[in-house]
Structures are given as C-alpha cells and as structure tokens.
Design an enzyme around this catalytic site. Structure first.
Site, PDB file in Angstrom:
ATOM      1  N   ARG A 185      -9.424   0.799   9.310  1.00  0.00           N
ATOM      2  CA  ARG A 185      -9.096  -0.592   9.607  1.00  0.00           C
ATOM      3  C   ARG A 185     -10.177  -1.252  10.437  1.00  0.00           C
ATOM      4  O   ARG A 185     -10.047  -2.437  10.763  1.00  0.00           O
ATOM      5  CB  ARG A 185      -7.785  -0.642  10.390  1.00  0.00           C
ATOM      6  CG  ARG A 185      -6.540  -0.867   9.531  1.00  0.00           C
ATOM      7  CD  ARG A 185      -5.355  -0.732  10.452  1.00  0.00           C
ATOM      8  NE  ARG A 185      -4.196  -1.482  10.076  1.00  0.00           N
ATOM      9  CZ  ARG A 185      -3.077  -0.942   9.595  1.00  0.00           C
ATOM     10  NH1 ARG A 185      -3.029   0.352   9.341  1.00  0.00           N
ATOM     11  NH2 ARG A 185      -2.029  -1.679   9.363  1.00  0.00           N
ATOM     12  N   ARG A 204      -0.775  -9.237  13.377  1.00  0.00           N
ATOM     13  CA  ARG A 204      -1.331  -8.141  12.569  1.00  0.00           C
ATOM     14  C   ARG A 204      -2.302  -8.704  11.521  1.00  0.00           C
ATOM     15  O   ARG A 204      -3.323  -8.093  11.213  1.00  0.00           O
ATOM     16  CB  ARG A 204      -0.194  -7.346  11.908  1.00  0.00           C
ATOM     17  CG  ARG A 204       0.504  -6.453  12.935  1.00  0.00           C
ATOM     18  CD  ARG A 204       1.920  -6.093  12.521  1.00  0.00           C
ATOM     19  NE  ARG A 204       2.002  -5.232  11.362  1.00  0.00           N
ATOM     20  CZ  ARG A 204       3.109  -5.098  10.618  1.00  0.00           C
ATOM     21  NH1 ARG A 204       4.200  -5.789  10.909  1.00  0.00           N
ATOM     22  NH2 ARG A 204       3.122  -4.279   9.599  1.00  0.00           N
ATOM     23  N   ARG A 209      11.598  -6.555   4.775  1.00  0.00           N
ATOM     24  CA  ARG A 209      11.483  -5.118   5.037  1.00  0.00           C
ATOM     25  C   ARG A 209      12.013  -4.783   6.428  1.00  0.00           C
ATOM     26  O   ARG A 209      12.682  -3.784   6.633  1.00  0.00           O
ATOM     27  CB  ARG A 209      10.017  -4.683   4.909  1.00  0.00           C
ATOM     28  CG  ARG A 209       9.796  -3.214   5.091  1.00  0.00           C
ATOM     29  CD  ARG A 209       8.382  -2.810   4.713  1.00  0.00           C
ATOM     30  NE  ARG A 209       7.434  -3.018   5.802  1.00  0.00           N
ATOM     31  CZ  ARG A 209       6.128  -2.734   5.734  1.00  0.00           C
ATOM     32  NH1 ARG A 209       5.613  -2.280   4.590  1.00  0.00           N
ATOM     33  NH2 ARG A 209       5.333  -2.922   6.755  1.00  0.00           N
ATOM     34  N   ARG A 227      11.807  -1.728  11.643  1.00  0.00           N
ATOM     35  CA  ARG A 227      10.504  -1.706  12.334  1.00  0.00           C
ATOM     36  C   ARG A 227      10.345  -2.958  13.179  1.00  0.00           C
ATOM     37  O   ARG A 227      10.399  -4.068  12.662  1.00  0.00           O
ATOM     38  CB  ARG A 227       9.371  -1.641  11.298  1.00  0.00           C
ATOM     39  CG  ARG A 227       9.016  -0.260  10.876  1.00  0.00           C
ATOM     40  CD  ARG A 227       7.925  -0.272   9.830  1.00  0.00           C
ATOM     41  NE  ARG A 227       6.666  -0.870  10.296  1.00  0.00           N
ATOM     42  CZ  ARG A 227       5.524  -0.795   9.633  1.00  0.00           C
ATOM     43  NH1 ARG A 227       5.475  -0.153   8.475  1.00  0.00           N
ATOM     44  NH2 ARG A 227       4.427  -1.347  10.104  1.00  0.00           N
ATOM     45  N   LYS A 236       0.842  -1.215   0.000  1.00  0.00           N
ATOM     46  CA  LYS A 236       0.000   0.000   0.000  1.00  0.00           C
ATOM     47  C   LYS A 236       0.872   1.259   0.000  1.00  0.00           C
ATOM     48  O   LYS A 236       0.649   2.176  -0.775  1.00  0.00           O
ATOM     49  CB  LYS A 236      -0.922   0.029   1.238  1.00  0.00           C
ATOM     50  CG  LYS A 236      -1.871  -1.158   1.340  1.00  0.00           C
ATOM     51  CD  LYS A 236      -2.882  -0.982   2.467  1.00  0.00           C
ATOM     52  CE  LYS A 236      -2.291  -0.977   3.861  1.00  0.00           C
ATOM     53  NZ  LYS A 236      -1.675  -2.237   4.291  1.00  0.00           N
TER      54      LYS A 236
HETATM   55  P1  AMP Z   1       1.030   0.141   9.117  1.00  0.00           P
HETATM   56  O1  AMP Z   1       2.235   0.964   8.891  1.00  0.00           O
HETATM   57  O2  AMP Z   1      -0.158   0.630   8.321  1.00  0.00           O
HETATM   58  O3  AMP Z   1       1.248  -1.333   8.934  1.00  0.00           O
HETATM   59  O4  AMP Z   1       0.611   0.360  10.636  1.00  0.00           O
HETATM   60  C1  AMP Z   1       1.473  -0.029  11.699  1.00  0.00           C
HETATM   61  C2  AMP Z   1       0.690  -0.115  12.994  1.00  0.00           C
HETATM   62  O5  AMP Z   1       0.127   1.170  13.317  1.00  0.00           O
HETATM   63  C3  AMP Z   1      -0.487  -1.056  12.992  1.00  0.00           C
HETATM   64  O6  AMP Z   1      -0.103  -2.402  13.243  1.00  0.00           O
HETATM   65  C4  AMP Z   1      -1.313  -0.494  14.141  1.00  0.00           C
HETATM   66  O7  AMP Z   1      -0.784  -0.819  15.392  1.00  0.00           O
HETATM   67  C5  AMP Z   1      -1.135   0.996  13.947  1.00  0.00           C
HETATM   68  N1  AMP Z   1      -2.172   1.526  13.025  1.00  0.00           N
HETATM   69  C6  AMP Z   1      -1.988   2.071  11.796  1.00  0.00           C
HETATM   70  N2  AMP Z   1      -3.154   2.449  11.257  1.00  0.00           N
HETATM   71  C7  AMP Z   1      -4.111   2.130  12.146  1.00  0.00           C
HETATM   72  C8  AMP Z   1      -5.518   2.232  12.161  1.00  0.00           C
HETATM   73  N3  AMP Z   1      -6.186   2.746  11.111  1.00  0.00           N
HETATM   74  N4  AMP Z   1      -6.171   1.813  13.261  1.00  0.00           N
HETATM   75  C9  AMP Z   1      -5.525   1.309  14.320  1.00  0.00           C
HETATM   76  N5  AMP Z   1      -4.212   1.142  14.364  1.00  0.00           N
HETATM   77  C10 AMP Z   1      -3.489   1.543  13.290  1.00  0.00           C
END
Ligand code: AMP
Length: 369
Positions: free
Chosen positions: A267, A324, A306, A312, A192
C-alpha cells in the site's frame, strides 16, 4: 520439462553449448598458463562435471584438487557458507585457478578467497562456468567466464535442487510459470477480498490479506493487534515496518505455496520495494498487479452495507471510509506508476456481477507468460 521433488524445470542449455563454453575457457587459460603447472581447484559438489570436462579440454601439464563448500538449501542461498573440505596443503608458489560451477551473489567466493588468503600461492584466479552478472556483488574479479546467465535457479550439469539433478547432462531452469504471484490492487471496497477468494481456488494460490491478518491479531489480543488497532480504527495505514515484517512472516509460513495473492499489500512505495526485494531473495517475483477499478461513491455505499453485516468499525463511518480513500490516493495510488514501469500493471473494471469480474481477472492471469 522435468520434475525434481515438487518443482518443474525446463531445458535451458544444451550439452554442446556448455562444452563449447568450457573449450573456450580452457583455451584462454592455456594461453596464460601453458608454460607452468597450474593447480586447478574445483569447488564441490557442483563443479565436479565442469572440472572433469574442463580437464579433458585442457591438455597441458597441471595439477587438480578440490575444496568443498555449501551455501544452498532448496532454491535459496542460505548465506551461510560452510567449509566441508579444506584447501589442499603444499600450495606455496603455485598458480591456483579456482574452478567454480556458478557465481551468483559472490558469497561462496568470499569464503574461497578467505580460505586461500593464508596460503603463499603465487597467483589466485577464478574461473566460473556460469556467471550471474545481474546479481554478482563484484567484490572480486572473475578472471575467466564460461557463460553469463540470467538470475534464474538452474539445475543439471553438477548443479542440484535439494541434491537431485546433478547427473543431468544439460542445464535446466526453474519453470517460473508454475508460480504466479499476484498483487490485487484497488481501493477499500473494490472487491479484492471477494475476488481473491475465487482466484485462490481457481489457481491454487495462497491468499494473504494484510487487513485480515491484522484483524485476526486484534481479535486474539496479540501485541501486533494492539499496535495496529488504533491505526485501523482511524482508517490510517499501519506503519510500514510492522506491516512489512508481518507480510514476510505470512509468506515464510507457506514455503510450499504454488503462488500468492497479495490483497491489501503493498500500500506504499516502501512496501512495494520491500516486497520486490524479499521475493527476489526467494527467487520469486510479482507477476502481475491487477487493479479493480470502481467509483468512490459506489465504494462508499458498498462499504457501509458491508459494515452493517461485518461489524467492522472502519466500515461504519463515512468519514473513516473517506480517510481510507485519502490514504489510498496519497500513498497507494502512486504504486500504479511503479508497477507500470515494470510492465506489470493491469486494470480491470470492478463494477458488475461477481463472476463477471472473476472472468475479467482470469483473462489477465491467463495472458501472463
Ligand atoms: P483492509 O482490510 O485491506 O481494508 O485493511 C484494513 C486496515 O488494515 C487498513 O485501513 C489499514 O489500517 C490496515 N492495513 C491493511 N493492510 C495494510 C498495509 N499494507 N499497510 C498498512 N496498513 C494496512
């Protein structure tokens, strides 16, 4: 198409359609009031053309006056309705008919009814040239309606966008096609963020990644970052209330954006509903939700790779990655049905060369109307 300030508007109602609707209103009102001398009260600024054409169509004894209210700033109703010119004096025993250019949520009407509530008028009626039945709160009956129109921002025939457009003889509608709001959907590692990076350049969009905003806050030690950190480290979702407020702030920071790519948001069902309501309040909407589909095992391998580069913590441990995915399956996957119901869900194969996938996404975006 015409341009006012930074926005494009397309023709919507011809002068003839408007005048026909007004003639019909004048006839209906005459049926009820031709034997008395009603007082027509126009609501400035927007109603000046309507009042003028209405009175030309209403050839019976009547009086006319104006009040002046204001609630719009730019494209959105501010919710604060100011009274700039108060009700006429000497209204006792009169039948007052308000001439309002457009009734949408009903906030201005509330103020109008309030203004007239302390007067001893005989009757108080409301006539709206344009009426947005989809959004009207229904608090007061609208007694005479010209045209029932959808909830799109309109200008012309007295109505303005930041003071421009009032002198147009026809009514124009905001050209929504100028703004594209996309939700990029897919499991962690689906690509994404990478794809959003290309699409934002190609379509001049603002990319909002909630994950990136959280990580930025964590790095900078903000309160938001401290709060989010424990959830993110475990691979859990951050609570909705926190995430939704943060997302709104990010959108508000970009009032001039030609559109947004929401990456990693929504989400959960609550987030999807909050996004719809929030965008609607800004006269915006989600145009499409595009899912990047890929197999779990491929995604785990991608994320572990990654993690080696990005550092990360949530990308370095397979059990956190699987958690996740579980969060996704449980809370995010059901949004597919939510967007399908709205006819906005599109699926794209997320396996292949990066530019091949960008092409697949672009085909979806360019097929939107
Ligand atoms: P991402 O970079 O999109 O994979 O997000 C990393 C982490 O940020 C996720 O595993 C969640 O802990 C938190 N996070 C990101 N976006 C959301 C969301 N829309 N709702 C809740 N937690 C989020």
């Amino acid at each position: 198409m015409i341009k006012l300030h930074d926005k494009f508007f397309k023709p919507y109602l011809k002068e003839e359609q408007i005048l026909n609707a007004i003639a019909k209103m004048a006839k209906d009102i005459a049926k009820d009031y031709k034997d008395e001398v009603p007082l027509f009260v126009g609501v400035l600024n927007g109603a000046f053309m309507f009042v003028s054409d209405f009175l030309k169509a209403y050839q019976h004894p009547c009086e006319v006056s104006f009040v002046r209210l204001s609630s719009y700033q730019g494209l959105t109703s501010t919710g604060i309705v100011e009274t700039l010119l108060d009700v006429p004096e000497e209204m006792e025993g009169k039948s007052v008919i308000i001439l309002e250019d457009v009734v949408d949520t009903g906030r201005t009407l509330k103020q109008l009814v309030h203004l007239f509530s302390n007067t001893n008028v005989k009757e108080f009626k409301i006539a709206a040239l344009f009426y947005k039945s989809e959004v009207y709160n229904g608090e007061y009956p609208i007694d005479y309606i010209g045209l029932d129109i959808p909830d799109n921002f309109i200008v012309g025939y007295g109505l303005d966008y930041n003071e421009l457009g009032r002198n147009l003889r026809e009514v124009y509608q905001l050209n929504q096609a100028n703004m594209i709001n996309l939700v990029l959907f897919g499991k962690p590692g689906a690509g994404k963020g990478t794809q959003a990076g290309f699409l934002k350049e190609k379509y001049n969009l603002k990319h909002i990644s909630t994950g990136d905003v959280f990580r930025y806050n964590i790095q900078n030690g903000t309160d938001l970052g401290m709060l989010a950190k424990s959830y993110i480290d475990r691979g859990d979702l951050v609570p909705d209330a926190v995430t939704i407020d943060m997302l709104k702030d990010e959108v508000e920071k970009n009032p001039d954006a030609a559109g947004f790519i929401f990456d990693g948001f929504p989400r959960t069902a609550a987030q999807a509903e909050a996004l719809d309501n929030f965008l609607e309040s800004k006269n915006m909407r989600v145009d499409a939700t595009i899912a990047l589909e890929a197999d779990d095992d491929i995604l785990v391998a991608r994320l572990l790779e990654r993690g080696k580069v990005s550092g990360r913590s949530d990308d370095q441990d397979e059990s956190k990655i699987r958690n996740r995915f579980d969060e996704y399956n449980e809370k995010t996957a059901p949004l597919k049905a939510y967007y399908q119901k709205q006819g906005k869900f599109h699926s794209v194969n997320g396996i292949g060369d990066i530019d091949e996938i960008t092409t697949r996404l672009s085909q979806v975006i360019e097929s939107l109307d």
